[in-house]
Design a protein around this motif. Structure first.
Motif, PDB file in Angstrom:
ATOM      1  N   LEU A   1       0.828  -1.209   0.000  1.00  0.00           N
ATOM      2  CA  LEU A   1       0.000   0.000   0.000  1.00  0.00           C
ATOM      3  C   LEU A   1       0.863   1.260   0.000  1.00  0.00           C
ATOM      4  CD1 LEU A   1      -2.869  -1.077   2.436  1.00  0.00           C
ATOM      5  CD2 LEU A   1      -3.041  -0.684  -0.013  1.00  0.00           C
ATOM      6  N   VAL A   2       1.973   1.216   0.721  1.00  0.00           N
ATOM      7  CA  VAL A   2       2.794   2.425   0.830  1.00  0.00           C
ATOM      8  C   VAL A   2       3.689   2.594  -0.410  1.00  0.00           C
ATOM      9  CG1 VAL A   2       4.643   3.529   2.149  1.00  0.00           C
ATOM     10  CG2 VAL A   2       2.741   2.441   3.338  1.00  0.00           C
ATOM     11  N   PHE A   3       4.401   1.549  -0.799  1.00  0.00           N
ATOM     12  CA  PHE A   3       5.369   1.699  -1.893  1.00  0.00           C
ATOM     13  C   PHE A   3       4.736   1.520  -3.273  1.00  0.00           C
ATOM     14  CE2 PHE A   3       8.398   0.700   1.533  1.00  0.00           C
ATOM     15  CZ  PHE A   3       9.230   1.794   1.380  1.00  0.00           C
ATOM     16  N   TYR A   4       3.821   0.591  -3.385  1.00  0.00           N
ATOM     17  CA  TYR A   4       3.230   0.295  -4.701  1.00  0.00           C
ATOM     18  C   TYR A   4       2.079   1.266  -4.995  1.00  0.00           C
ATOM     19  CZ  TYR A   4       1.181  -2.726  -8.371  1.00  0.00           C
ATOM     20  OH  TYR A   4       0.675  -3.241  -9.541  1.00  0.00           O
ATOM     21  N   GLN A   5       1.236   1.484  -3.979  1.00  0.00           N
ATOM     22  CA  GLN A   5       0.044   2.314  -4.197  1.00  0.00           C
ATOM     23  C   GLN A   5       0.246   3.765  -3.779  1.00  0.00           C
ATOM     24  OE1 GLN A   5      -2.424   1.180  -5.804  1.00  0.00           O
ATOM     25  NE2 GLN A   5      -2.340  -1.049  -5.619  1.00  0.00           N
ATOM     26  N   ASP A   6       1.400   4.081  -3.223  1.00  0.00           N
ATOM     27  CA  ASP A   6       1.714   5.455  -2.802  1.00  0.00           C
ATOM     28  C   ASP A   6       0.729   6.012  -1.778  1.00  0.00           C
ATOM     29  OD1 ASP A   6       4.087   5.859  -4.127  1.00  0.00           O
ATOM     30  OD2 ASP A   6       3.089   6.461  -5.985  1.00  0.00           O
ATOM     31  N   LEU A   7       0.236   5.158  -0.899  1.00  0.00           N
ATOM     32  CA  LEU A   7      -0.593   5.657   0.210  1.00  0.00           C
ATOM     33  C   LEU A   7       0.336   6.049   1.357  1.00  0.00           C
ATOM     34  CD1 LEU A   7      -3.585   3.122   0.570  1.00  0.00           C
ATOM     35  CD2 LEU A   7      -3.443   5.153  -0.851  1.00  0.00           C
ATOM     36  N   SER A   8      -0.168   6.908   2.223  1.00  0.00           N
ATOM     37  CA  SER A   8       0.597   7.203   3.439  1.00  0.00           C
ATOM     38  C   SER A   8       0.405   6.028   4.411  1.00  0.00           C
ATOM     39  CB  SER A   8       0.085   8.493   4.074  1.00  0.00           C
ATOM     40  OG  SER A   8      -1.228   8.280   4.530  1.00  0.00           O
ATOM     41  N   ILE A   9       1.221   5.986   5.447  1.00  0.00           N
ATOM     42  CA  ILE A   9       1.066   4.883   6.414  1.00  0.00           C
ATOM     43  C   ILE A   9      -0.303   4.979   7.089  1.00  0.00           C
ATOM     44  CG2 ILE A   9       2.027   3.808   8.485  1.00  0.00           C
ATOM     45  CD1 ILE A   9       4.756   4.782   7.660  1.00  0.00           C
ATOM     46  N   ALA A  10      -0.756   6.211   7.326  1.00  0.00           N
ATOM     47  CA  ALA A  10      -2.072   6.397   7.963  1.00  0.00           C
ATOM     48  C   ALA A  10      -3.186   5.851   7.060  1.00  0.00           C
ATOM     49  CB  ALA A  10      -2.301   7.873   8.258  1.00  0.00           C
ATOM     50  N   GLU A  11      -3.077   6.127   5.763  1.00  0.00           N
ATOM     51  CA  GLU A  11      -4.097   5.624   4.829  1.00  0.00           C
ATOM     52  C   GLU A  11      -4.038   4.097   4.735  1.00  0.00           C
ATOM     53  OE1 GLU A  11      -4.660   9.162   1.527  1.00  0.00           O
ATOM     54  OE2 GLU A  11      -2.801   8.014   1.527  1.00  0.00           O
TER      55      GLU A  11
ATOM     56  N   GLY B   1      -7.666  -1.503   8.321  1.00  0.00           N
ATOM     57  CA  GLY B   1      -8.456  -1.546   9.552  1.00  0.00           C
ATOM     58  C   GLY B   1      -7.618  -1.802  10.782  1.00  0.00           C
ATOM     59  N   ILE B   2      -6.397  -1.260  10.798  1.00  0.00           N
ATOM     60  CA  ILE B   2      -5.524  -1.439  11.969  1.00  0.00           C
ATOM     61  C   ILE B   2      -5.093  -0.067  12.492  1.00  0.00           C
ATOM     62  CG2 ILE B   2      -4.655  -3.708  11.285  1.00  0.00           C
ATOM     63  CD1 ILE B   2      -2.201  -2.422  10.130  1.00  0.00           C
ATOM     64  N   ALA B   3      -4.528  -0.046  13.684  1.00  0.00           N
ATOM     65  CA  ALA B   3      -4.100   1.222  14.291  1.00  0.00           C
ATOM     66  C   ALA B   3      -2.866   1.751  13.566  1.00  0.00           C
ATOM     67  CB  ALA B   3      -3.784   0.990  15.762  1.00  0.00           C
ATOM     68  N   LEU B   4      -2.714   3.060  13.616  1.00  0.00           N
ATOM     69  CA  LEU B   4      -1.587   3.701  12.926  1.00  0.00           C
ATOM     70  C   LEU B   4      -0.247   3.170  13.445  1.00  0.00           C
ATOM     71  CD1 LEU B   4      -0.399   5.838  11.051  1.00  0.00           C
ATOM     72  CD2 LEU B   4      -0.758   7.527  12.841  1.00  0.00           C
ATOM     73  N   GLY B   5      -0.130   3.053  14.754  1.00  0.00           N
ATOM     74  CA  GLY B   5       1.121   2.552  15.346  1.00  0.00           C
ATOM     75  C   GLY B   5       1.449   1.146  14.877  1.00  0.00           C
ATOM     76  N   THR B   6       0.402   0.328  14.772  1.00  0.00           N
ATOM     77  CA  THR B   6       0.594  -1.052  14.303  1.00  0.00           C
ATOM     78  C   THR B   6       1.098  -1.046  12.863  1.00  0.00           C
ATOM     79  OG1 THR B   6      -1.305  -1.617  15.668  1.00  0.00           O
ATOM     80  CG2 THR B   6      -0.560  -3.293  14.127  1.00  0.00           C
ATOM     81  N   ALA B   7       0.458  -0.203  12.050  1.00  0.00           N
ATOM     82  CA  ALA B   7       0.854  -0.123  10.640  1.00  0.00           C
ATOM     83  C   ALA B   7       2.302   0.353  10.530  1.00  0.00           C
ATOM     84  CB  ALA B   7      -0.068   0.832   9.897  1.00  0.00           C
ATOM     85  N   ARG B   8       2.659   1.309  11.359  1.00  0.00           N
ATOM     86  CA  ARG B   8       4.030   1.835  11.312  1.00  0.00           C
ATOM     87  C   ARG B   8       5.041   0.730  11.670  1.00  0.00           C
ATOM     88  NH1 ARG B   8       3.478   7.035  13.976  1.00  0.00           N
ATOM     89  NH2 ARG B   8       2.846   7.871  11.973  1.00  0.00           N
ATOM     90  N   ALA B   9       4.695  -0.051  12.691  1.00  0.00           N
ATOM     91  CA  ALA B   9       5.597  -1.139  13.101  1.00  0.00           C
ATOM     92  C   ALA B   9       5.738  -2.161  11.966  1.00  0.00           C
ATOM     93  CB  ALA B   9       5.049  -1.813  14.350  1.00  0.00           C
ATOM     94  N   HIS B  10       4.611  -2.519  11.336  1.00  0.00           N
ATOM     95  CA  HIS B  10       4.678  -3.474  10.216  1.00  0.00           C
ATOM     96  C   HIS B  10       5.493  -2.899   9.060  1.00  0.00           C
ATOM     97  CE1 HIS B  10       2.173  -6.507  11.914  1.00  0.00           C
ATOM     98  NE2 HIS B  10       1.102  -5.737  12.000  1.00  0.00           N
ATOM     99  N   TYR B  11       5.356  -1.596   8.860  1.00  0.00           N
ATOM    100  CA  TYR B  11       6.073  -0.929   7.773  1.00  0.00           C
ATOM    101  C   TYR B  11       7.587  -1.040   7.993  1.00  0.00           C
ATOM    102  CZ  TYR B  11       7.835   3.078   5.076  1.00  0.00           C
ATOM    103  OH  TYR B  11       8.539   3.888   4.234  1.00  0.00           O
ATOM    104  N   GLU B  12       8.030  -0.695   9.194  1.00  0.00           N
ATOM    105  CA  GLU B  12       9.472  -0.716   9.486  1.00  0.00           C
ATOM    106  C   GLU B  12      10.015  -2.147   9.426  1.00  0.00           C
ATOM    107  OE1 GLU B  12      11.366   1.757   9.555  1.00  0.00           O
ATOM    108  OE2 GLU B  12       9.871   3.358   9.670  1.00  0.00           O
ATOM    109  N   ARG B  13       9.307  -3.067  10.077  1.00  0.00           N
ATOM    110  CA  ARG B  13       9.780  -4.462  10.077  1.00  0.00           C
ATOM    111  C   ARG B  13       9.751  -5.045   8.660  1.00  0.00           C
ATOM    112  NH1 ARG B  13       6.085  -6.304  14.932  1.00  0.00           N
ATOM    113  NH2 ARG B  13       7.032  -5.031  16.548  1.00  0.00           N
ATOM    114  N   GLY B  14       8.709  -4.690   7.925  1.00  0.00           N
ATOM    115  CA  GLY B  14       8.566  -5.204   6.559  1.00  0.00           C
ATOM    116  C   GLY B  14       9.689  -4.710   5.661  1.00  0.00           C
TER     117      GLY B  14
END
Lengths: 163, 115
Positions: free
Chosen positions: A120-130, A136-149
Motif C-alpha cells: 500500500l505504501v510503496f506500490y500504491q503510494d498511500l501514506s502509512i495512515a491511509e 483496519g488497523i491502528a496507525l502505530g501497528t501499521a508503522r511497526a509493520h512498515y518498518e519491520r517489513g
C-alpha cells in the motif's frame, strides 16, 4: 453516491485496484480478476457502501481485501471438502522480468501484514495512515509493520539489514 | 523524509507497478462478465456426493435384520386363526393370534405347528 459516479470512480482506480487485488491473491491474476469483478459488483449493487469516512480509494482497497479474504476462505473450505490439503501455488505471471519475479518472491515470503503495508505504501503510494485505514488497523501497528517489513524485504532482496 | 534505501525500494515497486499495468483486464462491471460460482459447483457436488455415500452407508449398516423374511401378511395370519377350532380359542384370542403370530407361521403356512 449515484451509480454513474461510482462507476466513474471504479474506472479511475481500476489499474491500481488490479495491482492491489493481485497482491491480495498472492499474484494469481485469474483470482485477482474475480476479486476485482466481485468488488465492483458489491460496490455498484450497494452491498459495499461508501460512507465518506475515508478517501474512496482507501475504502475501495479495504473492500478488495475483504472480498479476497472471503474468496480465500471459501477456496480453503473447498480444498478441505475435496480433501486437497496442498493448496496449489499460483502459476508464474506471463512475461515476468527477473527483477519483478525476485521482488514478488521476496514479498511472498513476508508475513501478510508486512506485505500488505509495504504494497500500500510503496506500490500504491498511500501514506502509512491511509494504509492503516485500508487494513483496519491502528496507525502505530501499521508503522511497526512498515518498518519491520522494509527491513525484512531488504534482507530478502539481498541488501542486508536496515541500519 | 525518505532515505536512499527507501528510494531504491520505491524504484523496485514502481517497476512492478509498470509491469502489472500491462496485465490490467478490461474494465467491465456486467454481472455476466466472468463465469461465477465455479467453486461452489465443486463444493456442492462434493457435499451431495458425501451425503449420498453417508445415507447409503447408514442404510446398509443400520438396517436391522435385513436377511430375515418380512413379517407375514395379515391375510395369512387371518387364515391361521380361522383354521383353529373355535372352542380352542377364548374370546378375543383369534385377534391376538392374528396380531402376534410368530414369523415361522408364514414359512410353514400349510402345517402350522399347533394345529
Amino acid at each position: 453516491m449515484e451509480r454513474a459516479e461510482l462507476e466513474r470512480e471504479l474506472r479511475a482506480h481500476h489499474a491500481a485496484c488490479f495491482g492491489w487485488a493481485l497482491s491480495c491473491c498472492r499474484d494469481d491474476p485469474q483470482a485477482a480478476e474475480d476479486v476485482l469483478h466481485e468488488t465492483c459488483l458489491r460496490v455498484l449493487d450497494g452491498r459495499a457502501r461508501f460512507r465518506g469516512e475515508s478517501a474512496f480509494r482507501t475504502w475501495l482497497f479495504g473492500v478488495i481485501r475483504q472480498v479476497a479474504s472471503g474468496m480465500r476462505r471459501r477456496a480453503a473450505l473447498r480444498s478441505l471438502l475435496l480433501l486437497r490439503m496442498d493448496a496449489p501455488e499460483p502459476a508464474p505471471l506471463p512475461n515476468e522480468a527477473p527483477a519483478e519475479a525476485t521482488l514478488r518472491a521476496a514479498l511472498r515470503r513476508l508475513p501478510t501484514r508486512q506485505r500488505e503495508v509495504l504494497m500500500l505504501v510503496f506500490y500504491q503510494d498511500l501514506s502509512i495512515a491511509e494504509a492503516a485505514q485500508a487494513l483496519g488497523i491502528a496507525l502505530g501497528t501499521a508503522r511497526a509493520h512498515y518498518e519491520r517489513g522494509k527491513a525484512a524485504l531488504r534482507v530478502a532482496l539481498g541488501g542486508g539489514a536496515a541500519p | 523524509m525518505t532515505s536512499d534505501r527507501d528510494d531504491d525500494l520505491r524504484a523496485r515497486f514502481a517497476a512492478l507497478r509498470a509491469a502489472d499495468a500491462r496485465r490490467v483486464p478490461q474494465f467491465d462491471v456486467r454481472p455476466s462478465a466472468y463465469p461465477r460460482g465455479r467453486g461452489w459447483a465443486w463444493t456442492g457436488g462434493a457435499v451431495a456426493l458425501a451425503a449420498v455415500l453417508a445415507v447409503s452407508f447408514a442404510w446398509r449398516v443400520g438396517k436391522p435384520g435385513r436377511d430375515i423374511p418380512a413379517p407375514a401378511a395379515p391375510e395369512v395370519m387371518l387364515h391361521v386363526a380361522d383354521e383353529m377350532p373355535s372352542d380352542f380359542l377364548l374370546e378375543g384370542e383369534a385377534a391376538d393370534i392374528r396380531r402376534d403370530a410368530p414369523v415361522f407361521a408364514v414359512e410353514t403356512n400349510d402345517e402350522v405347528p399347533f394345529l
